[in-house]
Design a protein around this motif. Sequence first.
Motif, mmCIF file in Angstrom:
data_model
loop_
_atom_site.group_PDB
_atom_site.id
_atom_site.type_symbol
_atom_site.label_atom_id
_atom_site.label_comp_id
_atom_site.label_asym_id
_atom_site.label_seq_id
_atom_site.Cartn_x
_atom_site.Cartn_y
_atom_site.Cartn_z
ATOM 1 N N GLY A 196 -0.800 15.307 14.072
ATOM 2 C CA GLY A 196 -0.167 15.194 15.386
ATOM 3 C C GLY A 196 0.908 14.120 15.416
ATOM 4 O O GLY A 196 2.019 14.346 15.907
ATOM 5 N N ILE A 197 0.586 12.951 14.865
ATOM 6 C CA ILE A 197 1.556 11.855 14.826
ATOM 7 C C ILE A 197 2.736 12.237 13.929
ATOM 8 O O ILE A 197 3.893 12.006 14.280
ATOM 9 N N ARG A 198 2.434 12.858 12.780
ATOM 10 C CA ARG A 198 3.477 13.252 11.832
ATOM 11 C C ARG A 198 4.465 14.219 12.491
ATOM 12 O O ARG A 198 5.674 14.108 12.306
ATOM 13 N N ASN A 199 3.963 15.154 13.292
ATOM 14 C CA ASN A 199 4.841 16.098 13.985
ATOM 15 C C ASN A 199 5.699 15.397 15.030
ATOM 16 O O ASN A 199 6.873 15.728 15.189
ATOM 17 N N ILE A 200 5.122 14.447 15.732
ATOM 18 C CA ILE A 200 5.876 13.735 16.779
ATOM 19 C C ILE A 200 7.016 12.909 16.185
ATOM 20 O O ILE A 200 8.139 12.936 16.670
ATOM 21 N N ILE A 201 6.723 12.185 15.110
ATOM 22 C CA ILE A 201 7.758 11.326 14.518
ATOM 23 C C ILE A 201 8.579 12.039 13.450
ATOM 24 O O ILE A 201 9.454 11.463 12.837
ATOM 25 N N LYS A 250 -5.964 14.052 9.864
ATOM 26 C CA LYS A 250 -6.058 13.057 10.939
ATOM 27 C C LYS A 250 -4.704 12.603 11.463
ATOM 28 O O LYS A 250 -4.619 12.061 12.558
ATOM 29 N N LEU A 251 -3.641 12.804 10.695
ATOM 30 C CA LEU A 251 -2.321 12.295 11.087
ATOM 31 C C LEU A 251 -1.326 13.397 11.433
ATOM 32 O O LEU A 251 -0.164 13.111 11.698
ATOM 33 N N PHE A 254 2.459 10.265 4.923
ATOM 34 C CA PHE A 254 1.716 10.185 6.181
ATOM 35 C C PHE A 254 0.614 11.242 6.240
ATOM 36 O O PHE A 254 0.411 11.912 7.245
ATOM 37 N N ASP A 300 -5.417 1.543 13.024
ATOM 38 C CA ASP A 300 -4.034 1.116 12.856
ATOM 39 C C ASP A 300 -3.561 1.371 11.418
ATOM 40 O O ASP A 300 -2.824 0.598 10.838
#
Length: 172
Positions: free
Chosen positions: A165-170, A162-163, A153, A54
Amino acid sequence: MATNGKRNNLRAWTLFLPGAVRLEGAHEYTPPALTLVKTSIRTGGMDAAIGLDDGMEELTCSFKIYGYEPAVLALFGLSEGTTSPRITARQAINAGGWTGLVEELEGMVSSITPDARPSGATAEASLTVEMTLTYYRSTWGGTEQALIIPAQFVRRIQGVDKLAGIRNIIRV
């Protein structure tokens, strides 16, 4: 024990202030701990909870210097329009041959605490400096081990972002 079967022993280290100024009185350095904030989840079909990543705990580091150093006091706090100080820790490691561990630390000097002033051994009186980091990069023998930039991020460990994928989504 290191993966090469030999111990990787720290032999020497030094700290540099911005502008490649060596902090000669530095005698203790505590690198930042890389610690995940973890949350647990347990659904109705699970026998036990599992931990989930988290994010990370705040990155902090500290170092001690003998005496008093005005250049360090000038780095205390941040004000509008100033850049965070970048302190570099260079460490010589004997890993079956010499290699280096270099840590780049950037952020806010959040605390400067002087030791009590003793009646004897006054030369050992020190300042403890604590930093809250906004940037951390570690390289071992020239190879990046970790790059952490919380506001952007970014958490890259041994070349793996490590981030991403999340960085691209948001779209950060």
